[in-house]
Design an enzyme around this catalytic site. Structure first.
Site, PDB file in Angstrom:
ATOM      1  N   ASP A  53       0.836  -1.194   0.000  1.00  0.00           N
ATOM      2  CA  ASP A  53       0.000   0.000   0.000  1.00  0.00           C
ATOM      3  C   ASP A  53       0.875   1.249   0.000  1.00  0.00           C
ATOM      4  OD1 ASP A  53      -2.299  -1.527   0.081  1.00  0.00           O
ATOM      5  OD2 ASP A  53      -2.430  -1.484   2.276  1.00  0.00           O
ATOM      6  N   PRO A  54       0.382   2.371  -0.515  1.00  0.00           N
ATOM      7  CA  PRO A  54       1.194   3.592  -0.585  1.00  0.00           C
ATOM      8  C   PRO A  54       1.813   4.015   0.749  1.00  0.00           C
ATOM      9  CG  PRO A  54      -0.774   3.856  -1.913  1.00  0.00           C
ATOM     10  CD  PRO A  54      -0.918   2.545  -1.196  1.00  0.00           C
TER      11      PRO A  54
END
Length: 322
Positions: free
Chosen positions: A126-127
């Site tokens: 995930d970012p």
């Protein structure tokens, strides 16, 4: 920016490039001859040519750029951002070395593709997460699953007392609950119950497809998303730090595990709610964070090539097994 002579000397010195003495060909100067498992380059006296290819992964092989790169993904970057950065850095190097001849190769392809190199990643982060992201170059992109086998290890910080709609720090708080009665002993007992093969419900905000659409797309659109439980394997969980409302865990697990869901389930077992505040992946299979490329390294082709070289033995071993 790049000088062909010094670049060739550097690549030869680390073994990324090996000149092949084959039949003499008459070609323009300016292209670096490099090896690949099915090399499309032939050279003599620093002359080379590149055969036209419609497949970017074949072009990568002909340029000697097959292999794996391990990156410490920066926070705020998507996994695709890392792929795009590495591809751009390597393609700028290739164009600087090959000049107009590289462009001629690209224009001659039957399949139109704006990229010279095939680059992809395995094991999306995930970012907001950081840590090990394995990036494949060339033929490695076709068999990424062969290089990602084995357990994963994460260090994560969980926060008790609040839960968000995304189960991480990026979402909106949707519930709160008292955590004052949660003790270290209670948490450690719950961690034992969450070790081994367990049933886990993935987050609604995830990339899993539901009826042909990503579940996070449905969740963001306001749809009620019901995720099906599935079996995942938690090899071990270590409680590194207990400072309520935050705790730090080190988790080793199998594929398909969501640490966000693990923290949600842990919080429920100890009588509160919680979400994942921070996540770092420190290992994916045998590939570890130590020596991974940092954000600044992604703009340096020499460091990317050295990282390819570092993982060459593992790449070739796994390629032969597949």
């Amino acid at each position: 920016m790049y000088q062909s002579g010094s670049r060739l000397t550097f690549l030869l010195s680390i073994g990324v490039v090996r000149l092949q003495r084959t039949r003499r060909v008459s070609v323009p100067r300016g292209i670096i001859p490099v090896r690949g498992r099915q090399s499309l380059m032939e050279s003599t006296s620093k002359r080379a040519r590149i055969e036209a290819s419609g497949d970017p992964s074949t072009a990568s092989t002909s340029l000697g750029l097959d292999g794996l790169v391990v990156v410490n993904k920066p926070s705020g970057w998507t996994s695709f951002d890392v792929v795009a950065k590495i591809r751009g850095t390597l393609e700028r190097m290739i164009r600087a070395e090959g000049g107009a001849q590289i462009e001629a190769v690209k224009r001659s392809r039957r399949q139109k593709n704006k990229f010279l190199l095939k680059v992809g990643h395995g094991g999306t982060l995930d970012p907001a997460a950081t840590g090990v992201l394995v990036v494949g170059v060339g033929s490695a992109t076709k068999t990424m699953h062969h290089f990602l086998s084995g357990s994963k290890r994460y260090v994560t910080v969980a926060k008790f007392g609040e839960v968000t709609d995304t189960l991480d720090g990026e979402g909106q708080v949707v519930d709160t609950r008292d955590y004052k009665g949660v003790t270290r002993e209670v948490v450690e007992r719950a961690l034992v119950e969450l070790t081994g093969d367990i049933q886990q419900v993935p987050p609604a905000h995830s990339a899993i497809r539901k009826d042909g659409k990503r579940s996070y797309e449905r969740a963001r659109a306001g749809e009620e998303v019901v995720m099906d439980p599935r079996t995942v394997t938690i090899h071990s969980i270590v409680l590194n730090r207990f400072e309520p409302p935050e705790i730090e865990l080190e988790v080793e697990c199998g594929g398909g595990t969501y640490i966000r869901s693990l923290i949600r389930d842990l919080a429920e077992k100890v009588g509160t709610v919680g979400y994942m505040k921070r996540l770092v992946r420190t290992k994916q299979g045998p590939l570890v964070l130590d020596g991974a490329l940092e954000e600044a390294d992604l703009s340096d082709p020499e460091k990317i090539l050295l990282n390819l070289k570092k993982h060459e033995a593992y790449f070739q071993e796994r390629s032969q097994e597949s």
